[in-house]
Scaffold this active site. Structure first.
Site, PDB file in Angstrom:
ATOM      1  N   HIS A  79     -10.384  -5.843  10.172  1.00  0.00           N
ATOM      2  CA  HIS A  79     -11.065  -5.544   8.852  1.00  0.00           C
ATOM      3  C   HIS A  79     -12.212  -4.925   9.193  1.00  0.00           C
ATOM      4  O   HIS A  79     -13.289  -4.654   8.440  1.00  0.00           O
ATOM      5  CB  HIS A  79     -11.574  -6.813   8.312  1.00  0.00           C
ATOM      6  CG  HIS A  79     -10.341  -7.625   7.734  1.00  0.00           C
ATOM      7  ND1 HIS A  79      -9.335  -8.209   8.243  1.00  0.00           N
ATOM      8  CD2 HIS A  79      -9.682  -8.061   6.475  1.00  0.00           C
ATOM      9  CE1 HIS A  79      -8.247  -8.729   7.632  1.00  0.00           C
ATOM     10  NE2 HIS A  79      -8.740  -8.552   6.134  1.00  0.00           N
ATOM     11  N   GLU A 128       0.656  -1.170  -0.024  1.00  0.00           N
ATOM     12  CA  GLU A 128      -0.022   0.074   0.042  1.00  0.00           C
ATOM     13  C   GLU A 128       0.790   1.195  -0.010  1.00  0.00           C
ATOM     14  O   GLU A 128       0.592   2.157  -0.687  1.00  0.00           O
ATOM     15  CB  GLU A 128      -0.941   0.090   1.293  1.00  0.00           C
ATOM     16  CG  GLU A 128      -2.283  -0.997   1.220  1.00  0.00           C
ATOM     17  CD  GLU A 128      -1.819  -2.311   1.050  1.00  0.00           C
ATOM     18  OE1 GLU A 128      -2.699  -3.321   0.938  1.00  0.00           O
ATOM     19  OE2 GLU A 128      -0.712  -2.555   1.693  1.00  0.00           O
TER      20      GLU A 128
END
Length: 407
Positions: free
Chosen positions: A212, A143
């Site tokens: 998450h 990322e």
């Protein structure tokens, strides 16, 4: 615009295992505005109340006193009879993205599995076949690297869209988003613009676990130079996507993992939403309820109960998390004189905390009661379904809070 819930739905009903007793909530310690205190309350699923106080902000300045929208007429026509076409929310995002890629050759997409796989939630499905691997670029699991690459591409004239497979993963790119994306326009003396969009799923899903289930709105809200928006319907998902891509500023678009399967009829003709404008969902008279993303549906579920109890709540989807639309919010506060904030963000340092401060600074003189804020609990989101549900605000809590505010 009618919204149809499909599959795993957006607004989850309160589990039958949760017993909510609104009588257990006491606001006896709330002081009047003359006492120069403001109270922000968090109500847990079991009915317990947590609160904190802070000094009142500066005296409110006059606001343009235009009347807010009149009460919307209830639609009697079926969704099928309305013009336009029906799309799920993720399809609306893709349609907006595809239209902008067709319109502007500098628009490109990058992220993990955004190419031929079509994205983890299929927002980019089919785009790689249509526009090729250079404009829909599959990246390694890195990322920080591909976010930095997107910012560099924006500096050279492209308009990249970065997809985070999960918004929690973008914490790995926080340095690039903060020190580069948000600041380069300023630190370069205006030589560079950073027209980049960062988007992806977040929020509390269904037993996705703590890592998450991140809500990163408040993390990024403090970064100067970045706009934040949160979509909640297929209509505003497409409109905000298009507006974000066209913006010369870096924009973070928050999508909720449980809203992708919402279906709504949207116009056939092109439209673009305002990135800095809230949406009046339901005009009312008794209390202003400010919310966004998935909590919009918990609020509307609670609103049905409140109407049956004789209350008339005004519901506003703030949509723009930075900057706040204080024009729409202020006109509502001036009408109802009571404010309830409902968010899925965390209690400490959340969007609700910033919104509470902004309202107190600008509209304190119009308040007849302290602001109440219902937020998620300051704990990592549990994996167990029942415990997960208890960490998030549920409709009965909203009903109880409005009843106490309107006494």
């Amino acid at each position: 615009m009618a919204v149809v819930f499909q599959a795993t739905g957006a607004a989850t009903a309160l589990s039958s295992t949760i017993i909510f007793d609104s009588k257990r909530i006491q606001f006896s310690h709330l002081r009047s505005l003359s006492g120069r205190k403001t109270i922000c309350c968090a109500v847990k699923s079991d009915g317990r109340l947590y609160s904190g106080s802070s000094p009142r902000g500066r005296k409110a300045e006059p606001l343009i006193a235009n009347a807010v929208a009149t009460k919307a007429e209830s639609s009697t026509a079926s969704a099928a009879s309305k013009p336009g076409h029906e799309l799920l929310l993720y399809e609306a995002l893709r349609e907006g993205l595809e239209e902008e890629m067709e319109r502007d050759a500098t628009v490109c997409v990058m992220g993990e599995d955004v190419g031929h796989y079509g994205g983890s939630y299929k927002v980019t499905r089919g785009l790689a076949d249509k526009y090729g691997d250079l404009r829909v670029l599959d990246t390694p699991i890195a990322e920080n690297s591909f976010t930095g690459m997107a910012i560099g591409a924006a500096m050279t004239g492209l308009r990249p869209i970065v997809e985070g497979m999960n918004m929690g993963f973008l914490l790995l790119a926080f340095n690039q988003i903060s020190n580069n994306c948000g600041m380069l326009h300023y630190t370069s003396g205006g030589q560079f613009k950073i027209p980049v969009v960062i988007r992806g799923p977040g929020g509390v899903g269904r037993q996705l676990g703590a890592e998450h289930s991140q809500r990163l709105e408040s993390y990024f809200q403090s970064i100067p130079g970045i706009q934040l928006v949160a979509c909640s319907t297929p209509y505003n998902a497409k409109g905000l996507m298009k507006a974000a891509i066209r913006s010369e500023n870096p924009v973070i678009l928050f999508e909720h993992v449980l809203l992708y399967n919402l279906k709504e009829r949207i116009p056939d003709e092109e439209y673009v939403c305002n990135l800095e404008e809230a949406e009046m969902v339901r005009p009312g008279e008794h209390v202003t309820i400010l919310t966004y993303s998935r909590m919009r549906y918990h609020v509307m579920q609670a609103a049905k109960t409140l109407v049956n109890k004789g209350y008339d709540p005004e519901v506003i989807d703030i949509r723009s998390l930075k900057p706040f639309d204080l024009y729409t919010i202020g006109n509502s506060v001036k009408k109802t004189h009571r404010v309830l904030i409902v968010e899925e963000c965390m209690r400490t340092g959340g969007i609700g905390a910033s919104l509470t401060a902004a309202i107190n600074e600008n509209f304190n003189d119009y308040l007849d009661a302290p602001i109440v804020c219902l937020s998620s609990q300051d704990v990592p989101t549990p994996y167990a379904g029942t415990l997960e549900e208890w960490t998030v605000v549920q409709p009965p809590q909203i009903v109880a809070a409005v009843e106490q505010l309107c006494r």
